[in-house]
Design an enzyme around this catalytic site. Structure first.
Site, short mmCIF file in Angstrom:
data_model
loop_
_atom_site.label_atom_id
_atom_site.label_comp_id
_atom_site.label_asym_id
_atom_site.label_seq_id
_atom_site.Cartn_x
_atom_site.Cartn_y
_atom_site.Cartn_z
N SER A 65 2.44 -13.41 -1.96
CA SER A 65 3.25 -12.59 -2.85
C SER A 65 4.49 -13.38 -3.29
CB SER A 65 3.61 -11.29 -2.13
OG SER A 65 3.99 -10.30 -3.03
N ASP A 116 -6.71 -6.73 -5.08
CA ASP A 116 -5.25 -6.76 -5.25
C ASP A 116 -4.87 -6.11 -6.58
OD1 ASP A 116 -2.54 -7.41 -5.49
OD2 ASP A 116 -2.78 -9.40 -4.61
N HIS A 157 -3.16 -5.41 -2.28
CA HIS A 157 -2.25 -6.54 -2.14
C HIS A 157 -1.93 -6.84 -0.67
CE1 HIS A 157 0.90 -9.30 -3.34
NE2 HIS A 157 1.78 -8.64 -2.64
#
EC number: 2.3.1.31
Lengths: 368, 368
Positions: A146, A312, A345
């Site tokens: 991320s 995701d 995610h």
């Protein structure tokens, strides 16, 4: 596993992308394993929005270990018996590195909204300073998911000779409006929270009740970290047993999850830091400062190992694939893995067993 | 086009799914075109969360016509030269039908949080009462998108002989936790807004500044109505020209869009109504009250025409497809169209030219 936590105070200025200066500044960091004599066994791990330097191991009295404990440790994907792992708290955050609630030298008063906007570029510049300070001028790998993946990419572009490998997971090369919109919920929720008081809240204002604006914004965050499929599996349409279906504020289990996961967070995390880090994510664009994305990517000398997750809903696999295609066309050393997952995610944090062996292989290959 | 707006007052009780009673109650509705003598040219249109009875036409002094004006009118997909179209404001809403800010008879005080929870089943029961009152005991079609589609489906299940056709768009047969989570942002943002004051705000409290909680919640709503692709196309990474990139509260265009679209809404829409309608959406489950979804669907006698949108990130096409497969296995008259679109959920409102001809064909076939 040997764990050390340190805070280093820098009196030299940190020149920011905005043209402003942070001086002095501090970086809090944690290390796992031992630096060898040649100083060539270093792996830099970069954290995400809500993370900290505490990536692995269990502090005394804590119930949960560091956020990537499943990946970092003796014999794990990032093997601390072999590598010296460094994880710093990013500047702008609230876990010991300089951020908006740090005193604005020479006063003792916190910066608050006078804190300069920091970017991903600034975060890695600060990390580079720290590594230099530790006598480390080259690392084996930079790994992060991320926002941590953004840092890994930016590092490879800005300091081409610095890392042998970068391993960005669940990330992108430029933040899309989709992500900025999710962040906008938090920005507005925090700004409009009267107790936020335009950033003038007391340092312990949210210790007990938490910051409502941050809690609300964090719900939007948690939506983006999951996926429709993972929510079906985790919660379905289950209703909290003690709530009546026809009570207005009766809750589905997904609602209870959101309440539970945001309440504690809003007591611990500083809302100003949240605003600043969200800003860093929003402004992330690997090509800024270069002629184009292609120009930026072409600078990379590290081997780039991209890992995305099929489910995701925040940073879609297409974004990593786009980068992989560009690296391929350029003939740059790289690999691309799309992990089967419908976890969303969060997979980069919770489904470590689906990719830890990939990271191990990348690092072992290097060691021959 | 002949447009009429009426409010009908019912003194008979409306029995709600919760076991509670609404008595008396009012329904505000609008009609387009003319009812023929046989009363067999009626189309019921059902609105979504933020909609109203004002589905088509332009009121004097208004800048924007009704929310489905592109579909409803002379010579349009729903041709008001041929059909008599009825659209009611759902109970619980704030545009003239009985809702939480209506007086709780016999007092003059608004219900506020004493208003009973209403469900999709209750909404259509109220609409059925209204149609009966108008002497309409059968309709040609029931059409609606999102929550409007839920009403169409529930109508077909609960009153099997009532409609020849139902045309649900961009909807589902049971609200998934993904949607409940998006709604949760609004629920928490409103509840935690001090000016909401646990529902005890003055009736005109938000006329000027708007309700912050509702505005924040609505940002999450707008995310779910768009899609990553539509945001890329609409906004990209464009930055508002007058904002500095390194200003903390400088905005990307997607952020300005969110501010703009939620500010006005939070002045007009009643936050209590929002909570109640969101609850109706969350509790929507076509199979509740029946043994199973299959049992519920098997009751349907209307022809079911399902329209989904490929880029819908709120109610995914898979959900409509699931229903279509069930209808097919059951040998029930139906059609299923997945419209190519990357506009997101909003497509049912803004890309009318992609499906109006389908609706026209369905209705014309009937007239044979």
């Amino acid at each position: 596993m040997k764990i050390e936590t340190h805070t280093t105070h820098f009196t030299s200025p940190l020149y920011l992308e905005s043209g402003r200066i942070l001086e002095p500044y501090e970086i809090r960091y944690e290390t796992y394993g031992e630096l060898n004599e040649a100083k060539d066994n270093v792996i830099l791990v970069c954290h995400a929005l809500s993370g900290s330097h505490h990536a692995a191991g269990l502090y005394e009295g804590e119930r949960k270990p560091g956020w990537w404990d499943a990946l970092i440790g003796p014999g794990k994907g990032i093997d601390t018996d072999r590598y010296f792992v460094v994880c710093t708290n990013v500047i702008g955050s609230c876990f010991g590195s300089t951020g908006p609630m740090s005193p604005q030298y020479p006063s003792e008063e916190p910066y608050r909204l006078k804190f300069p906007v920091v970017t991903i570029k600034d975060m890695i510049r600060a990390q580079r300073q720290l590594l230099s300070h530790l006598g480390i001028h080259h690392v084996k790998a930079i790994v992060g998911g991320s926002m941590g993946g953004m840092q890994a990419l930016q590092f490879a572009v800005d300091y081409p000779g610095f890392a042998d490998h970068i391993i960005p997971l669940a990330t992108t090369y430029a933040t899309r409006p989709w992500v900025i919109a999710f962040n906008k919920v938090a920005v507005e929720a925090i700004r409009r929270d009267p107790r936020f008081d335009n950033g003038n809240y007391a340092p312990d204002a949210f210790k007990e009740h938490g910051c409502d604006g941050l809690a609300v914004g964090r719900i939007a965050g948690h939506i983006s970290y999951l996926s429709p499929q993972s929510m079906d599996r985790k919660f379905g349409r289950n209703y909290v047993a003690t709530d009546g279906l026809f009570e207005l504020f009766g809750r589905y289990e997904v609602e209870r999850y959101m309440e539970y996961n945001t309440a504690n967070f809003s007591r611990i995390f500083d809302p100003l830091s949240y605003l600043y880090i969200v800003k860093a994510i929003n402004t992330f664009n690997l090509s800024r400062g270069y002629d184009s994305l292609h120009d930026a990517v072409s600078r990379i000398r590290a081997q780039v190992h991209l890992i995305s997750f099929a489910g995701d809903y925040l940073f879609f696999p297409e974004e990593m694939e786009h980068l992989a295609k560009m690296l391929r066309r350029n003939g740059q050393a790289h690999s691309y893995h799309e992990i089967e997952s419908d976890y969303g995610h969060d997979a980069f944090l919770v489904e470590v067993d689906k990719f830890d062996f990939i990271i191990r292989e990348i690092l072992e290959e290097e060691c021959g």
